[in-house]
Scaffold this active site. Sequence first.
Site, mmCIF file in Angstrom:
data_model
loop_
_atom_site.group_PDB
_atom_site.id
_atom_site.type_symbol
_atom_site.label_atom_id
_atom_site.label_comp_id
_atom_site.label_asym_id
_atom_site.label_seq_id
_atom_site.Cartn_x
_atom_site.Cartn_y
_atom_site.Cartn_z
ATOM 1 N N GLU A 735 0.865 -1.177 0.000
ATOM 2 C CA GLU A 735 0.000 0.000 0.000
ATOM 3 C C GLU A 735 0.899 1.224 0.000
ATOM 4 O OE1 GLU A 735 -2.473 2.622 3.086
ATOM 5 O OE2 GLU A 735 -2.878 0.474 3.263
ATOM 6 N N CYS A 769 -1.416 8.762 3.692
ATOM 7 C CA CYS A 769 -1.447 8.271 2.310
ATOM 8 C C CYS A 769 -2.641 8.853 1.571
ATOM 9 C CB CYS A 769 -1.527 6.750 2.283
ATOM 10 S SG CYS A 769 -0.166 5.914 3.099
#
Length: 979
Positions: A735, A769
């Site tokens: 990720e 993120c």
Amino acid sequence: MRLPNPYRPESEVVADLLASLQDLDWEVACRDALTWIAQVRARPASGMALETLLHEYPLSSTEGLALMRLAEALLRVPDTDTAMLLTSDQLSRADFSGASHSWLATLSSQAMGLSKKLLGQQGFFGRMGAKAVVAAAVRAVQLMGKQFVMGQTLAEALDDARRQRKERGDLCFSYDMLGEGARTDADALDYLGKYRDAIAVLAARRNRSMPVEQADGISIKLSAIDARFEPLQRDHVMAVLVPRVLSLVRAAAAADINLTIDAEESERLEMSLDVFDAVAREIAGEYPQWRGFGLAVQAYQTRALEVIGEIARIARANRQRFMVRLVKGAYWDYEIKRAQELGLAAFPVFTHRHHTDIAYLACAKAMLATPELIYPQFAGHNAGTVAAVLHMARSTGTPFELQRLHGMGDPVHAEVHRQYPQVALRVYAPVGPHKRLLAYLVRRLLENGANSSFVNQLADPAIPVEDLVVTPLRRESVSGVTLPRYLLEERRNTAGLDPTCAEMGRSLLAAWDGAKIEVPPDTEAEALPALVGTLASGQRAWNAQGVEVRAAALDRAADALERDLPYWCALIVREGHRTWADAIPEVREAADFCRYYAQQARGLMVTRTLRGITGERNTYRLRGRGVWACISPWNFPLAIFVGQVAAALVTGNAVVAKPAEQTPGVAARLIALLHDCGVPRDVLAGVYGDGRIGAALVAQPGIAGVAFTGSTAVAKAIARALADKDGPIVPLIAETGGINAMIVDATALAEQVVDAVVQSAFRSAGQRCSSLRVLCVQEDIADDVLAMLRGAMELLRVGPASTLSTDVGPVIDTEAFDRLQQQIAVLERNATLIARTPLPDGTLTDTCIAPVAFEIPAIEAATEEIFGPVLQVVRWRGDVDALLARIDALGYGLTLGVQTRIDTRAEEIAANACVGNVYVNRSTVGAVVGVQPFGGEGLSGTGPKAGGPLYLARFCAEQSVSVNTAAAGGDVDLMTAAG
């Protein structure tokens, strides 16, 4: 604390309220209401009266929702093309063919044709027809606007007041320049000026021969005159807002007109009382004879009766008498959603309408009992409640007045006046431009006009009169809305804290004092082979124990995290430099990961029998792969670390966990907790150090899988290292980040856009993120949106993460600080500065970055992810599909925000966007485990999504077993069935 905890069990609060109403005979009290309702139904309201509109088009219907959503957005859309899209989107899905309002039926049929034109050719005649439909829609919305807004200017409202007084001479009005709360100080000062001007106009018209109770007045909204009217900004509020309020109150007192402070959201309630008290003390000395200062109280708040008591206490202490407007409340949906988001023990508002009615009556009784301290003003539209209040007032002889909102409740109050002409009535009169005010009022209406409300039911002849005055004096033992803890069907929702609640805020600060970070020593690379070997041996026994043992260990860990939430928050704030507002949901997310993966594993890790031919038994099962390397980042030092480790453990794997070098202390403490909760030490171990120890770990031959969260560059390096290894092909779950965009069109509400942008771009100092990196604003509204964004950024507070009032804390370390300064310097040369948050002197660490926004010429200029509080803005026009294609061409695919009121546009963007998470009309941060599975595609990761139903399977090896049950001479099951 002035008031009790807002999150008390509703049933207990109602029990106390009912005890105070034991002498109220509801059947006698509401008798008048039966007559009023019958008379209202016998005299139908005008065609656009709200009661009729809500009956014909309930807000639960497609038609009712379409009308309200069109009213909320259409007038603020500056360009014709977007207005056509919005009108078509809302009206073409509704059917007004049976409408008694001819303009609605005509408008709907035209809109149906419009939708087809928009999907087909756009010739001159088609476009002219579309414009005609939009013009009709605008006229319809303006007509609705007159129902809700008394005047677009104060002069218009005063003219309307004169007209209404011709029909009823004793009417009074309370004018309010209503609208969204201010987002900038410029907006706040503009509202302040409008309030001052309104007071001056009313002062010039004031007839001093009549008492203040019979004079027109003004209502003010504190969040309108201070954009940081928030409980955690108390020092700012007392220094800035109190003088502003005091200036208005002085002007009102000098003119002897009444001024009421409106009620707002529950988290602002204590602060509102602080402001009210501070102003009351000042004005008591300057204008001791003035009796026009007031406050609105919302009965739907579970602390309403205590608020009445506190107002009486302030009045007594200052030898004053206040005008108190009792309302039922206007932010119910918001209050419910906020409590659910925070995972609180209960709601701060009642979840049963009749519980609110009980609180209203209890408050009314308390107000009527103290006429020397409170002048009661009872606002509402429910005939039964009004009748009960009149009944109580007659028994006390206390002077009072009734109130209603302009455009609502007139039929009932007309009947009250016919029977009791001596009862005073004041109209709450919203004033302001339709395009600004309608959006606010419509959202309030969507709450107050719900199908179960009296206003909606009054106009429905199918509902017997008696059903509209059923006694509210009964207590429900169960919440009318699922409590936050039980919101999720498959597992318990982790409890949270509200830092704006003084009691809970103190628990956080107490934990801070006791939280110490113990930093583990760095791991030597030479120790890795033996460590991986030990874990490989332990993994086999761990896998054999079965899923229930493993899931139970995670459940125990979740319980411990939840129990000690303030302590874990303090660790995160101390080591990860995250603010308290960020730390609380992170601990909850960590506990959620444990419970969610435990629940998922119990269903996933069972052996399944697969149907096949006679004489065969076929089974399918999953098991752990071996030893996983879990490499997590510093920006979520607990939640991401837990998510990776818990998923690997519950599926029968052993784990070598390598946290970021900046946050090893939190990780080490979590590993110790998991050991205490039943995870064997030869199944879970941590390794510590910089990226070199991580690379050495990935290279170990015994590693069966890697879960990684971090930069795209490191993810690619890990993928190359795994591909170059001899031995088995090792899976990688990666990720990574993204150049996350948000698309804003001209139908979006600027205040909501700015709220979402500030949260998405600057929360956690932009170190998520999912943080917003590029804001794409439709050119037609860009100037206004960016001006508001600039003002909002100027008010952000940058400071130490440990301070509750801090909005933006420091970045993680000097390396990140230096990198960000370099990237900002490039933007300063190549882009146009929009805004930069000022940094206060003397309160910062060496690594605080001021939030900053730049305008760039094109989306393509955003060439890299800037991992900090840095926002890039681009204007767009024309085809939104072309814009989306340009965003996709950047190669990332993590999050995308969409701000629009055009439902079909949002649906099409979501369907076509190459991103993992799409967020419509909200921020792009704060994904919830099991609700918004998180992860991207392209340069943003490999999938599967963390916190999603497919995540655990990636940690597993699959096995099918096929047994020939007939090999020894027959199939017992078949023979039994045949017999």
